[in-house]
Structure formats: C-alpha cells, structure tokens
Design a protein around this motif. Structure first.
Motif, PDB file in Angstrom:
ATOM      1  N   ALA A  91       0.886  -1.168   0.000  1.00 58.96           N
ATOM      2  CA  ALA A  91       0.000   0.000   0.000  1.00 58.96           C
ATOM      3  C   ALA A  91       0.918   1.210   0.000  1.00 58.96           C
ATOM      4  CB  ALA A  91      -0.884  -0.003   1.244  1.00 58.96           C
ATOM      5  N   VAL A  92       0.511   2.244  -0.713  1.00 61.21           N
ATOM      6  CA  VAL A  92       1.290   3.484  -0.693  1.00 61.21           C
ATOM      7  C   VAL A  92       0.321   4.613  -0.391  1.00 61.21           C
ATOM      8  CG1 VAL A  92       3.060   4.847  -1.846  1.00 61.21           C
ATOM      9  CG2 VAL A  92       2.615   2.514  -2.625  1.00 61.21           C
ATOM     10  N   GLY A  93       0.449   5.177   0.814  1.00 60.59           N
ATOM     11  CA  GLY A  93      -0.433   6.256   1.239  1.00 60.59           C
ATOM     12  C   GLY A  93      -1.745   5.731   1.796  1.00 60.59           C
ATOM     13  N   GLY A 100      -5.544  11.892  -3.188  1.00 57.43           N
ATOM     14  CA  GLY A 100      -4.609  10.822  -3.586  1.00 57.43           C
ATOM     15  C   GLY A 100      -3.657  11.264  -4.684  1.00 57.43           C
ATOM     16  N   LEU A 101      -2.509  10.589  -4.751  1.00 59.22           N
ATOM     17  CA  LEU A 101      -1.495  10.894  -5.763  1.00 59.22           C
ATOM     18  C   LEU A 101      -1.488   9.789  -6.815  1.00 59.22           C
ATOM     19  CD1 LEU A 101       1.459  11.827  -3.346  1.00 59.22           C
ATOM     20  CD2 LEU A 101      -0.156  13.390  -4.490  1.00 59.22           C
ATOM     21  N   SER A 102      -1.493  10.203  -8.075  1.00 56.61           N
ATOM     22  CA  SER A 102      -1.578   9.180  -9.129  1.00 56.61           C
ATOM     23  C   SER A 102      -0.348   8.276  -9.110  1.00 56.61           C
ATOM     24  CB  SER A 102      -1.790   9.813 -10.496  1.00 56.61           C
ATOM     25  OG  SER A 102      -0.723  10.678 -10.779  1.00 56.61           O
ATOM     26  N   ASP A 103       0.806   8.812  -8.662  1.00 52.46           N
ATOM     27  CA  ASP A 103       2.003   7.973  -8.596  1.00 52.46           C
ATOM     28  C   ASP A 103       1.791   6.827  -7.585  1.00 52.46           C
ATOM     29  OD1 ASP A 103       4.701   7.369  -9.292  1.00 52.46           O
ATOM     30  OD2 ASP A 103       5.283   8.077  -7.292  1.00 52.46           O
ATOM     31  N   ASP A 104       1.180   7.135  -6.446  1.00 50.29           N
ATOM     32  CA  ASP A 104       0.885   6.095  -5.438  1.00 50.29           C
ATOM     33  C   ASP A 104      -0.104   5.074  -6.008  1.00 50.29           C
ATOM     34  OD1 ASP A 104       2.452   7.627  -3.784  1.00 50.29           O
ATOM     35  OD2 ASP A 104       0.814   8.340  -2.504  1.00 50.29           O
TER      36      ASP A 104
END
Ligand code: NDP
Ligand code: 8X3
Length: 252
Positions: A91-93, A100-104
């Motif tokens: 999980a990232v973030g 939310g960040l699109s990279d995550d």
C-alpha cells in the motif's frame, strides 16, 4: 521428488516467513524480490539451517519483460515449479481519494494487480506440468471490505479477490488449485512502506493490540498447500483477535 515453491516478495514480511516455513518442510525454494542482498542473506541462512536448495531471482513484478526473462532463464531443473505464492504487494499512502497521488495509485495497481498477473502468466506453462499445482494469492481484508482512506489499495485487493475466483475457473481444466488468503492487520514492513518511511506513524498502527505476525500467515499458507490433493481451500480470512473487520479495531 521434492516439491518446488516460487515466492514473490520473499525479502520481508509474509514472503520471508513463507520461505522459512517451506524450507523447514524440505521444499526447494525460488525466492524473489527487488532487494537482492536480502535474498542472498536468506538463501545462505536457509542453506545453513535446513540444507535447503534455494534459487534467488531478482525482478520487479511491475516489469513484464523482467518477469518473463527471469522465469525463462531458469535452468531446466528449476522449472519444475509446483506452487506459486503471489505475495509481493504494497500500500502506498492512506487518505481521502480526492487527495490521492496518481504515482501512489500506479504503484499499487502495477504491483498488486498487474504484477500478480505477469508472474502468474509467466509461470503457468510450468505449473501446468505439475501434478500438484497450486497458486496461493495473498489478498487482504481490504479486498473484502472498503475502509476510510483505503480506496485504491482496497480496489487493488478487490481485484486480487476477483482474479483468484477467475483463475480458479479458468485453470480448473489443468488441475491447478487456486486459493486466496486475506489477512487483517499484520506487523511487517507494510506500514513503513505505506507511510513512506515514517517510522513513528508505522509503529503506531500496531500499538495497543496484538497484530498478526508474518509467521501466522506463513503457517496458514502452509496449511492451505499441505491439504490432500482433492481438497482446495478457496479463501481464508485471517484477522487479529482484536480486529472485527477492516475498520473495527479494539485498542487498549
Ligand atoms: P512487506 O512490506 O513486509 O513485504 C512486501 C514484499 O513485497 C517485499 O518482499 C517486497 O520486496 C515485495 N515487493 C513489493 N513491491 C515489489 C515489486 N514491485 N517487485 C517485487 N517485489 C515487490 O509487506 P507484507 O509482508 O505485509 O505484505 C505481503 C503481502 O501481504 C502484500 O501483498 C500485502 O498487500 C499483503 N497484506 C499485508 C497485510 C499487513 O497488514 N501486513 C495484511 C493483508 C495483506 P522488495 O521490496 O525487495 O522488492
Ligand atoms: C493490509 C491490511 O487493513 O491495512 O492489507 O488494509 S489493511
């Protein structure tokens, strides 16, 4: 002949614990992950402890070419693979969808969903040759329920849930068993990765209750894989005693 298991994400947490459990049971191991130094250390340890046969494969599950090359380049004696444990994931973030960040999001979907698909596809020609073929996907309670701030991670694990059911149907003609294990909160490096190295935040996730341990999951994977040939445990949800569901956790 001894059986062979390929474990993704064997450099930490559940994957590493599975490697120890299967080594103790005299299985041949293919351990994979991006951190090659950790794989070599684990290989040395298991060879010394159990005289295990261990092969390390270094690849990023998100890179389809890397995955295919690594599997294709295995020596013939390592291509007799019986069990695949699709464990690599993250999980990232954690937070509201609109922040939310699109990279995550991409990291989670590319690893948890596409990575699992690439590895499984690459291994299927070999699994089809085994009379004891079994795929064990590590899902999550997040693949059964959605919780606040879990959005894309939950979506990725719901995809694992769906893929597990779909694979069970499509691979039935080949006699390949497909199981899912869906854990609740377990203390590994998971939260450190989720909170991008913030140790305090990661530690606080596991304070005030007894979280699952990586060994609890490894034992469950072993139980699933060691059933008689005619038995397939399709799906197991495993939770800490203190956690009723994905958003109800009793802390002291
Ligand atoms: P850890 O962070 O301890 O271990 C994750 C493993 O995944 C590492 O070995 C890591 O290896 C590997 N990995 C991550 N990204 C990649 C990648 N792109 N390519 C190859 N390997 C990768 O976490 P856990 O052991 O807790 O998590 C294992 C699985 O269990 C995950 O799928 C997670 O979603 C799931 N899960 C975890 C729960 C928990 O509370 N801990 C609960 C429910 C499910 P490396 O970085 O060396 O590549
Ligand atoms: C990891 C467990 O509850 O943080 O999959 O999503 S949870």
């Amino acid at each position: 002949m001894e059986k062979t298991v390929l474990i993704t994400g064997a450099t930490a947490g559940f994957g590493e614990a599975c490697a120890r459990t299967f080594a103790k049971e005299n299985w041949r191991l293919i351990i994979t992950g991006r951190r090659g130094d950790r794989l070599t250390k684990l290989q040395n340890e298991l060879e010394a402890l159990y005289q295990s046969e261990v092969h390390c494969l270094n690849f990023d599950v998100r890179n389809e070419k890397e995955v295919n090359n690594a599997i294709e380049q295995l020596q013939p004696e390592w291509k007799n693979i019986d069990v695949l444990i699709n464990n690599a994931g993250l999980a990232v973030g954690k937070g509201a969808f609109d922040e939310g960040l699109s990279d995550d999001w991409n990291r989670m979907i590319d690893t948890n969903v596409k990575g699992l698909m690439y590895v499984t596809k690459a291994l299927l020609p070999y699994l089809k040759n085994s009379s004891a073929a079994h795929i064990v996907n590590i899902g999550s309670i997040a693949g059964k329920e959605v919780y606040p701030g879990g959005n894309v991670y939950c979506a990725s694990k719901h995809a694992v849930d769906a893929l597990t059911k779909a694979m069970r149907i499509d691979l039935l003609p080949y006699g390949i068993k497909v199981s899912q294990i869906a854990p609740g909160a377990a203390e590994t490096e998971f939260s450190l990765v989720r909170f991008k190295g913030d140790e305090e935040k990661a530690k606080s996730v596991y304070q005030g209750f007894e979280a699952l341990k990586a060994e609890d999951i490894a034992e469950t994977v072993w139980f699933v894989v060691s059933r008689p040939d005619h038995v397939c445990l399709n799906d197991i949800i495993i939770m800490p005693k203190a956690q009723a569901n994905s958003s109800t956790l009793l802390k002291k």
